[in-house]
Design an enzyme around this catalytic site. Structure first.
Site, short mmCIF file in Angstrom:
data_model
loop_
_atom_site.label_atom_id
_atom_site.label_comp_id
_atom_site.label_asym_id
_atom_site.label_seq_id
_atom_site.Cartn_x
_atom_site.Cartn_y
_atom_site.Cartn_z
N ASN A 193 0.89 -1.23 -0.03
CA ASN A 193 -0.18 -0.17 -0.05
C ASN A 193 1.04 1.08 -0.06
O ASN A 193 0.67 2.10 -0.78
CB ASN A 193 -1.00 0.15 1.13
CG ASN A 193 -1.95 -0.71 1.20
OD1 ASN A 193 -2.66 -1.07 -0.12
ND2 ASN A 193 -2.65 -1.25 2.15
N HIS B 34 -3.28 2.08 -2.62
CA HIS B 34 -4.20 1.33 -2.16
C HIS B 34 -5.20 0.60 -3.24
O HIS B 34 -5.43 -0.49 -2.96
CB HIS B 34 -5.21 2.11 -1.27
CG HIS B 34 -4.71 2.62 0.00
ND1 HIS B 34 -4.40 1.87 1.22
CD2 HIS B 34 -4.19 3.85 0.38
CE1 HIS B 34 -4.04 2.63 1.92
NE2 HIS B 34 -3.83 3.74 1.69
N ASP C 56 -5.62 -3.16 -3.26
CA ASP C 56 -7.05 -3.99 -3.55
C ASP C 56 -6.74 -5.04 -4.78
O ASP C 56 -7.24 -6.23 -4.37
CB ASP C 56 -8.01 -2.90 -4.21
CG ASP C 56 -8.57 -1.97 -3.11
OD1 ASP C 56 -7.93 -2.33 -1.74
OD2 ASP C 56 -9.20 -1.26 -3.12
N GLU D 90 -5.86 -7.27 5.72
CA GLU D 90 -5.03 -8.52 4.92
C GLU D 90 -5.12 -9.77 5.57
O GLU D 90 -4.36 -10.83 5.15
CB GLU D 90 -3.57 -7.96 4.52
CG GLU D 90 -2.77 -7.98 5.71
CD GLU D 90 -2.75 -6.55 6.51
OE1 GLU D 90 -1.80 -6.26 7.18
OE2 GLU D 90 -3.77 -5.87 6.49
#
Length: 329
Positions: free
Chosen positions: A214, A219, A223, A249
């Site tokens: 990230n 982000h 994803d 996660e």
């Protein structure tokens, strides 16, 4: 039901897991964005005085991610619906992962189509990035960090309820079950295992160094990794295994009628499935691994689902501490 939804005030006190909906990373922000990240609005609400079946001739969008704003649908009553971050958009999504004028849904003689308006992060339909495509009932539409489902006229009521039920039991990003469904199923499974004197195993699994993904790539790439991770582990599980996203996660597997030997085999198969091939992302291929910890229920000892999860989590911590990308149990 509402035909427009624009609330200029951002949501306060958001408690979603870190790394899911934050603003885009430094390489993914729309041009001209220099301010702090703005959290998404609850953009759609269903008015109680308008029952669904009054609008069978209308197509609609149902917001399914983020799931904490699933409480209605947006009817598409005009010939053109502009979606974007700009306050003048017909559907405003005030999040930095969404461009000011991101996409438009237009009515055609054959139905509806969606066209990307040159957005920074792209428009995705059924998982594929598009420029312009005709929409089919049930198509998922991804705009930045938001995920919608398009429902066509004539099938709205049944598909609406199916979509909302799915949103309440599944994690929309990864396709796995969600934490609430896991805990409810685990409670029933423990009662069955104790009554029938059968083994039951909980496996906790966590993506290694996910925060650095990230921080480095943003982000949206994070994803992508989460989505691919859920798919890979899901295919490596047995048919009757339950895989759920526990938070961020971290994921959890519920293995019924499974002892420690079988649990080790399942976890090892999942581990190698994750790390054998790089994950293909917008930032290029990334090498991803995961750590696993499991605990087996003792049917002769009274133990709650959370206690069993905590024991598995301790083994997960042990796997992390001893070098990651391994199974401990």
């Amino acid at each position: 039901m509402m035909t427009a939804a624009t609330n200029p005030d951002p949501i306060k006190g958001d408690t979603r897991p870190e790394g899911l909906l934050g603003g885009a990373g430094p390489d993914l922000k729309p041009p001209g964005d220099h301010g702090a990240h703005v959290e998404p609005d609850a953009t759609m609400h269903r008015s109680p005085e308008q029952p669904i079946d009054q609008h069978h001739d209308q197509s609609c969008l149902v917001q399914i991610y983020p799931a904490d704003v699933v409480d209605g649908m947006l009817l598409i009553e005009s010939d053109e619906l502009v979606i974007g971050r700009d306050a003048g958009a017909d559907l405003m999504l005030p999040d930095n992962s969404v461009s000011r004028r991101h996409a438009v849904i237009r009515r055609t003689s054959q139905g509806f189509e969606i066209k990307d308006l040159g957005s920074t992060n792209g428009t995705f339909v059924a998982g594929e990035q598009i420029t312009k495509v005709a929409l089919k009932s049930g198509d998922t539409i991804r705009l930045g960090s938001f995920l919608f489902k398009f429902l066509s006229a004539g099938s709205v009521e049944s598909q609406y309820h199916e979509t909302v039920y799915s949103a309440l039991t599944r994690d929309a990003l990864t396709g796995t079950m969600n934490k609430r469904y896991l805990l409810e199923t685990l409670k029933r499974s423990i009662a069955t295992a104790v009554r029938q004197k059968q083994p039951l195993t909980v496996v906790m699994l966590d993506i290694d160094h996910f925060k650095s993904v990230n921080d480095t790539y943003g982000h949206l790439v994070g994803d992508e990794v989460l989505r691919e991770f859920g798919q890979r582990v899901g295919t490596a599980c047995r048919e009757d295994d339950l895989l759920a996203r526990y938070g961020g996660e971290e994921f959890c597997m519920l293995l019924t009628a499974t002892d420690s030997v079988e649990a080790m085999e399942v976890a090892e198969r999942c581990r190698t499935t994750v790390c054998d091939q790089p994950f293909q992302t917008a930032a290029g291929p990334l090498n991803i691994s995961a750590s696993f910890g499991f605990a087996v229920l003792n049917p002769d000892h009274s133990e709650t689902g959370l206690e069993l999860i905590n024991r598995a989590d301790e083994r997960l911590y042990e796997a992390k501490k001893s070098g990651r990308n391994r199974v401990c149990g």
